[in-house]
Scaffold this motif. Structure first.
Motif, PDB file in Angstrom:
ATOM      1  N   CYS A 176       0.854  -1.187   0.000  1.00 23.69           N
ATOM      2  CA  CYS A 176       0.000   0.000   0.000  1.00 23.69           C
ATOM      3  C   CYS A 176       0.890   1.238   0.000  1.00 23.69           C
ATOM      4  O   CYS A 176       1.915   1.268   0.682  1.00 23.69           O
ATOM      5  N   LEU A 184      -4.628  -2.556   5.478  1.00 23.42           N
ATOM      6  CA  LEU A 184      -5.218  -3.462   4.496  1.00 23.42           C
ATOM      7  C   LEU A 184      -5.793  -4.698   5.180  1.00 23.42           C
ATOM      8  O   LEU A 184      -5.108  -5.372   5.944  1.00 23.42           O
ATOM      9  N   CYS A 208      -9.688  -1.484   2.793  1.00 27.10           N
ATOM     10  CA  CYS A 208      -8.625  -0.660   3.353  1.00 27.10           C
ATOM     11  C   CYS A 208      -9.255   0.314   4.343  1.00 27.10           C
ATOM     12  O   CYS A 208     -10.216   1.010   4.016  1.00 27.10           O
TER      13      CYS A 208
END
Length: 432
Positions: A40, A299, A304
């Motif tokens: 991410c 996550l 998310c």
């Protein structure tokens, strides 16, 4: 009778809080690849997440404001022929992101401010130089267009993304797989960890290890007994380090000081669901009016979730002690200046009035023309060979101009299609 003196710190009461359900990003198929990166990356404009994809590797890029359920047909960034292992936003251009893959390449992408109508499949440039998977990326903190990549070939390559050239290749400093790489604040040194359990401090321009095998740690903290990798995030403005364990469900944070015992435990944010990855917002993307000092993007398997770290304050005024000037989006050096030996501290900005991301800035890659390179010394070439070279150069330049014009035309049409779709939605809503 002795009294225990409580250490003074404005961060003793930092607390974490998960965002409300409607502020999460739902229905995202987070990648299941076994790899130790964060999966991410986030900046003040976009959230990027590595996702499951058939027939190659992909990641999704969402505007920060696009919370809620993500449409299953939302366009992806595709182009790698094997899973994407790491992604990293350029600190000097919020529309540029790099991706590393199991296919041994690094790709650099331009993300438009508008939502594309189809997958983004053409990178600005593909960087090829590793012989095995590329699992680590890190942009230089102060020099424009300088990107580091590390691969399973135990090699670190530092690129000039603006020209597509290899600036430096560090191929004999690590005997085994590199686990992590990090720049110092001005990009003069690197810290690396390796499978040989050695921490190295490297001067990349000299190609030398300047320190390793430190004798004793300044502090030793046992975290837990799980075998998941720890993802550390350090905020130099507050001297707080946050430790997030992959597969764990907590974020532990510590304050670092100059006096013994140097490391001070602050608190732990815990939740029920384990984290599969974590994004960390740069300081310029935080809400200073709410005394927010850090924001994570946790996550889950299919979503998310933002997690906000806040210092409780009663006043609504700007808190100078919480927000010293912080690195902004302007680079301090050009790539050639850094390579020549120059160093510069990050260009700082004030967050007093909040931060507004600049408008879309395009990254232009100017590859050095191999036809401009002088021929090797030797017998003089005939006039016909010289003419053929000039003709070839002219043809190449013509083709590049045509490709550029076609790409601009396609982008313009995509914008027009998006505008027409929005007009159609407005008309449909008006007739309901």
């Amino acid at each position: 009778m002795s009294r225990r003196v409580v250490r003074q710190s404005k961060f003793r009461h930092v607390f974490g809080q998960a965002a409300k359900a409607d502020q999460s990003y739902e229905d995202i198929r987070v990648s299941k690849v076994t790899w130790d990166s964060s999966f991410c990356a986030v900046n003040p404009k976009f959230l990027a997440i590595i996702v499951e994809a058939g027939g190659g590797g992909a990641f999704i890029v969402l505007p920060l404001a696009k919370t809620g359920r993500v449409d299953k047909n939302y366009p992806l960034v595709t182009g790698h022929t094997a899973p994407v292992l790491d992604i990293d936003w350029c600190p000097h251009n919020d529309n540029v992101i790099a991706s590393a893959s199991d296919d041994t390449t690094v790709m650099v992408w331009q993300i438009p401010d508008y939502t594309p109508v189809r997958n983004i499949t053409e990178p600005i440039i593909t960087l090829e130089g590793h012989s095995k998977r590329v699992g680590i990326l890190s942009w230089h903190p102060t020099a424009r267009n300088v990107l580091l990549s590390a691969g399973g070939d135990n090699v670190i390559i530092i690129w000039n993304v603006g020209t597509g050239e290899v600036l430096l290749s560090l191929d004999d400093l690590h005997p085994d797989v590199i686990h992590s790489v990090c720049w110092n604040s001005n990009g003069s040194l690197l810290a690396t960890t390796c499978k040989d359990k050695t921490l190295r401090i490297i001067d990349p321009r000299k190609g030398q290890v300047v320190a390793n095998n430190f004798e004793e740690p300044v502090a030793l903290q046992e975290m837990d007994t799980s075998n998941g990798v720890l993802l550390p995030f350090y905020d130099p403005d507050s001297s707080i380090v946050y430790l997030c364990g992959k597969g764990d469900s907590s974020i532990r944070y510590f304050e670092i000081t100059d006096e013994p015992p140097f490391v001070h435990y602050l608190n732990t944010f815990s939740s029920k669901e384990p984290q599969r990855g974590m994004g960390f917002m740069p300081k310029r993307g935080l809400e200073v009016s709410k005394c927010e000092i850090a924001r994570f993007y946790k996550l889950h398997e299919r979503k998310c979730e933002p997690i906000v770290m806040t210092v409780p304050r009663k006043s609504d005024l700007f808190q100078d002690d919480l927000y010293p000037d912080t690195p902004g989006p302007e680079p301090a050096l050009e790539a050639d200046e850094w390579l020549s030996g120059q160093d510069a501290e990050p260009v700082l900005i004030s967050l007093r009035d909040g931060y507004v991301p600049p408008k879309h800035r395009e990254l232009r890659v100017t590859k050095r023309n191999i036809l401009d390179v002088r021929p090797p010394s030797g017998p003089r070439r005939s006039q016909s060979a010289s003419d053929a070279s000039l003709s070839q150069q002219h043809t190449l330049e013509t083709l590049l101009e045509e490709i550029k014009a076609l790409r601009e035309q396609v982008q313009a049409q995509e914008q027009r299609i998006t505008a027409l779709e929005n007009m159609l939605c407005e008309l449909v809503d008006g007739t309901d």
